[in-house]
Motif scaffolding. Structure first.
Motif, PDB file in Angstrom:
ATOM      1  N   ARG A  52      17.711 -12.600 -16.759  1.00 37.98           N
ATOM      2  CA  ARG A  52      16.835 -13.143 -17.799  1.00 37.98           C
ATOM      3  C   ARG A  52      17.456 -13.006 -19.185  1.00 37.98           C
ATOM      4  N   GLU A  53      18.743 -12.626 -19.233  1.00 43.58           N
ATOM      5  CA  GLU A  53      19.496 -12.469 -20.476  1.00 43.58           C
ATOM      6  C   GLU A  53      18.852 -11.465 -21.427  1.00 43.58           C
ATOM      7  N   ALA A  54      18.293 -10.405 -20.852  1.00 45.11           N
ATOM      8  CA  ALA A  54      17.636  -9.360 -21.633  1.00 45.11           C
ATOM      9  C   ALA A  54      18.663  -8.463 -22.316  1.00 45.11           C
ATOM     10  N   ALA A  55      18.198  -7.819 -23.374  1.00 39.87           N
ATOM     11  CA  ALA A  55      18.993  -6.789 -24.049  1.00 39.87           C
ATOM     12  C   ALA A  55      18.265  -5.462 -23.892  1.00 39.87           C
ATOM     13  N   LEU A  56      19.019  -4.425 -23.564  1.00 41.01           N
ATOM     14  CA  LEU A  56      18.487  -3.070 -23.502  1.00 41.01           C
ATOM     15  C   LEU A  56      18.626  -2.476 -24.900  1.00 41.01           C
ATOM     16  N   LEU A  57      17.497  -2.231 -25.544  1.00 38.34           N
ATOM     17  CA  LEU A  57      17.515  -1.706 -26.907  1.00 38.34           C
ATOM     18  C   LEU A  57      17.703  -0.199 -26.920  1.00 38.34           C
ATOM     19  N   SER A  58      17.111   0.476 -25.946  1.00 40.94           N
ATOM     20  CA  SER A  58      17.305   1.914 -25.776  1.00 40.94           C
ATOM     21  C   SER A  58      16.727   2.320 -24.434  1.00 40.94           C
ATOM     22  N   ALA A  59      17.195   3.459 -23.941  1.00 43.97           N
ATOM     23  CA  ALA A  59      16.666   4.064 -22.716  1.00 43.97           C
ATOM     24  C   ALA A  59      16.423   5.524 -23.034  1.00 43.97           C
ATOM     25  N   LEU A  60      15.238   6.011 -22.681  1.00 40.43           N
ATOM     26  CA  LEU A  60      14.925   7.406 -22.976  1.00 40.43           C
ATOM     27  C   LEU A  60      14.018   8.007 -21.911  1.00 40.43           C
ATOM     28  N   VAL A  61      14.050   9.324 -21.820  1.00 38.90           N
ATOM     29  CA  VAL A  61      13.148  10.036 -20.922  1.00 38.90           C
ATOM     30  C   VAL A  61      11.754   9.951 -21.529  1.00 38.90           C
ATOM     31  N   ALA A  62      10.777   9.640 -20.686  1.00 36.35           N
ATOM     32  CA  ALA A  62       9.407   9.426 -21.167  1.00 36.35           C
ATOM     33  C   ALA A  62       8.412  10.317 -20.438  1.00 36.35           C
ATOM     34  N   SER A  63       8.858  11.462 -19.944  1.00 36.09           N
ATOM     35  CA  SER A  63       7.953  12.354 -19.225  1.00 36.09           C
ATOM     36  C   SER A  63       7.105  13.164 -20.206  1.00 36.09           C
ATOM     37  N   VAL A 103      18.221  16.583 -20.423  1.00 32.10           N
ATOM     38  CA  VAL A 103      17.090  16.406 -21.340  1.00 32.10           C
ATOM     39  C   VAL A 103      16.023  17.457 -21.048  1.00 32.10           C
ATOM     40  N   GLY A 104      15.667  18.197 -22.094  1.00 33.28           N
ATOM     41  CA  GLY A 104      14.621  19.205 -21.982  1.00 33.28           C
ATOM     42  C   GLY A 104      15.099  20.581 -21.563  1.00 33.28           C
ATOM     43  N   LEU A 105      16.388  20.729 -21.295  1.00 36.99           N
ATOM     44  CA  LEU A 105      16.912  22.034 -20.912  1.00 36.99           C
ATOM     45  C   LEU A 105      17.278  22.840 -22.159  1.00 36.99           C
ATOM     46  N   PRO A 106      17.166  24.148 -22.078  1.00 41.32           N
ATOM     47  CA  PRO A 106      17.581  24.957 -23.222  1.00 41.32           C
ATOM     48  C   PRO A 106      19.099  24.885 -23.405  1.00 41.32           C
ATOM     49  N   PRO A 107      19.559  25.030 -24.651  1.00 43.13           N
ATOM     50  CA  PRO A 107      21.009  25.024 -24.882  1.00 43.13           C
ATOM     51  C   PRO A 107      21.682  26.102 -24.038  1.00 43.13           C
ATOM     52  N   GLY A 108      22.804  25.746 -23.448  1.00 36.80           N
ATOM     53  CA  GLY A 108      23.554  26.701 -22.647  1.00 36.80           C
ATOM     54  C   GLY A 108      23.090  26.819 -21.203  1.00 36.80           C
ATOM     55  N   ALA A 109      22.115  26.049 -20.794  1.00 39.11           N
ATOM     56  CA  ALA A 109      21.653  26.104 -19.400  1.00 39.11           C
ATOM     57  C   ALA A 109      22.814  25.753 -18.485  1.00 39.11           C
ATOM     58  N   ARG A 110      22.974  26.523 -17.426  1.00 38.29           N
ATOM     59  CA  ARG A 110      24.117  26.339 -16.526  1.00 38.29           C
ATOM     60  C   ARG A 110      23.933  25.168 -15.569  1.00 38.29           C
ATOM     61  N   LYS A 111      22.723  24.977 -15.135  1.00 40.19           N
ATOM     62  CA  LYS A 111      22.455  23.955 -14.127  1.00 40.19           C
ATOM     63  C   LYS A 111      21.701  22.793 -14.750  1.00 40.19           C
ATOM     64  N   GLU A 112      22.067  21.587 -14.333  1.00 34.54           N
ATOM     65  CA  GLU A 112      21.346  20.410 -14.815  1.00 34.54           C
ATOM     66  C   GLU A 112      20.004  20.314 -14.125  1.00 34.54           C
ATOM     67  N   GLY A 113      19.074  19.647 -14.789  1.00 37.42           N
ATOM     68  CA  GLY A 113      17.748  19.441 -14.232  1.00 37.42           C
ATOM     69  C   GLY A 113      17.660  18.150 -13.429  1.00 37.42           C
ATOM     70  N   ASN A 114      16.450  17.714 -13.232  1.00 38.36           N
ATOM     71  CA  ASN A 114      16.135  16.507 -12.478  1.00 38.36           C
ATOM     72  C   ASN A 114      16.742  15.276 -13.147  1.00 38.36           C
ATOM     73  N   ASN A 115      17.381  14.421 -12.357  1.00 35.11           N
ATOM     74  CA  ASN A 115      17.918  13.177 -12.918  1.00 35.11           C
ATOM     75  C   ASN A 115      17.186  11.948 -12.358  1.00 35.11           C
ATOM     76  N   ARG A 116      15.929  12.149 -11.993  1.00 33.43           N
ATOM     77  CA  ARG A 116      15.056  11.060 -11.533  1.00 33.43           C
ATOM     78  C   ARG A 116      13.722  11.159 -12.275  1.00 33.43           C
ATOM     79  N   LYS A 117      13.809  11.295 -13.600  1.00 32.01           N
ATOM     80  CA  LYS A 117      12.625  11.484 -14.440  1.00 32.01           C
ATOM     81  C   LYS A 117      11.968  10.149 -14.790  1.00 32.01           C
ATOM     82  N   ARG A 118      10.785  10.246 -15.342  1.00 29.29           N
ATOM     83  CA  ARG A 118      10.093   9.059 -15.856  1.00 29.29           C
ATOM     84  C   ARG A 118      10.885   8.581 -17.082  1.00 29.29           C
ATOM     85  N   ILE A 119      11.265   7.301 -17.068  1.00 26.28           N
ATOM     86  CA  ILE A 119      12.080   6.777 -18.164  1.00 26.28           C
ATOM     87  C   ILE A 119      11.448   5.514 -18.741  1.00 26.28           C
TER      88      ILE A 119
END
Length: 172
Positions: A52-63, A103-119
């Motif tokens: 549909r020739e769309a443009a993605l203006l931004s993508a963000l976590v929306a949880s 996104v949403g993790l404290p600075p220095g967190a060793r493990k990444e969180g969920n990568n299937r969040k509401r976006i």
């Protein structure tokens, strides 16, 4: 083929936004986890938007859990990005999902969180106005967009011939 995916299109910040619900967990009485086909859907929807020739203006976590963070802290992809120029939708999908884990993790967190969040994907889609959010959602859920002459039929608008026939004194 029907995919297990819960998404919608709404108006946000004066733009159309596609909201893809998070994956995981089971709802009462469900045979399978919520949005367990998150990844295939996150490939399919950008392809349909590209058509549909769309443009993605931004993508963000929306949880709700990270709603207090600034938009910059929740941003996954900064745009604008013309989806027609994206040759590798899988790479875009990876960019969106891999960025979610921090996104949403404290600075220095060793493990990444969920990568299937509401976006939320903020969009500019030619031919769709803010009041067309429900139509865009339906079009993305279905097949490719109908040819222009079929749009008049599907939205119950008169065709050009019907309009001409209705004018007094205009004959074939």
């Amino acid at each position: 083929m029907e995919l297990n995916a819960d998404f919608g299109v709404e108006v946000d910040e004066g733009r159309l936004s596609l909201v893809l619900e998070s994956a995981g967990g089971r709802t009462a009485g469900a045979d399978r986890p919520r949005n367990d086909q998150y990844v295939p859907v996150l490939r399919l929807l950008p392809e349909r938007l590209r058509d549909r020739e769309a443009a993605l203006l931004s993508a963000l976590v929306a949880s709700a859990r990270v709603s207090a963070l600034s938009e910059d802290e929740r941003t996954l992809v900064k745009g604008p990005l013309k989806l027609a120029d994206v040759s590798d939708v899988e790479q875009l999908r990876l960019e969106i999902t891999s960025a979610q884990g921090r996104v949403g993790l404290p600075p220095g967190a060793r493990k990444e969180g969920n990568n299937r969040k509401r976006i939320r994907l903020r969009l500019d889609v030619p031919g769709y106005r803010l009041e067309d959010a429900a139509q865009l959602a339906a079009d993305l859920a279905g097949r490719r967009r109908e040819p222009v002459d079929q749009l008049a039929v599907s939205r119950e608008l008169p065709t050009a011939k019907e309009l001409l026939d209705a004018l007094p004194g205009v004959a074939d």
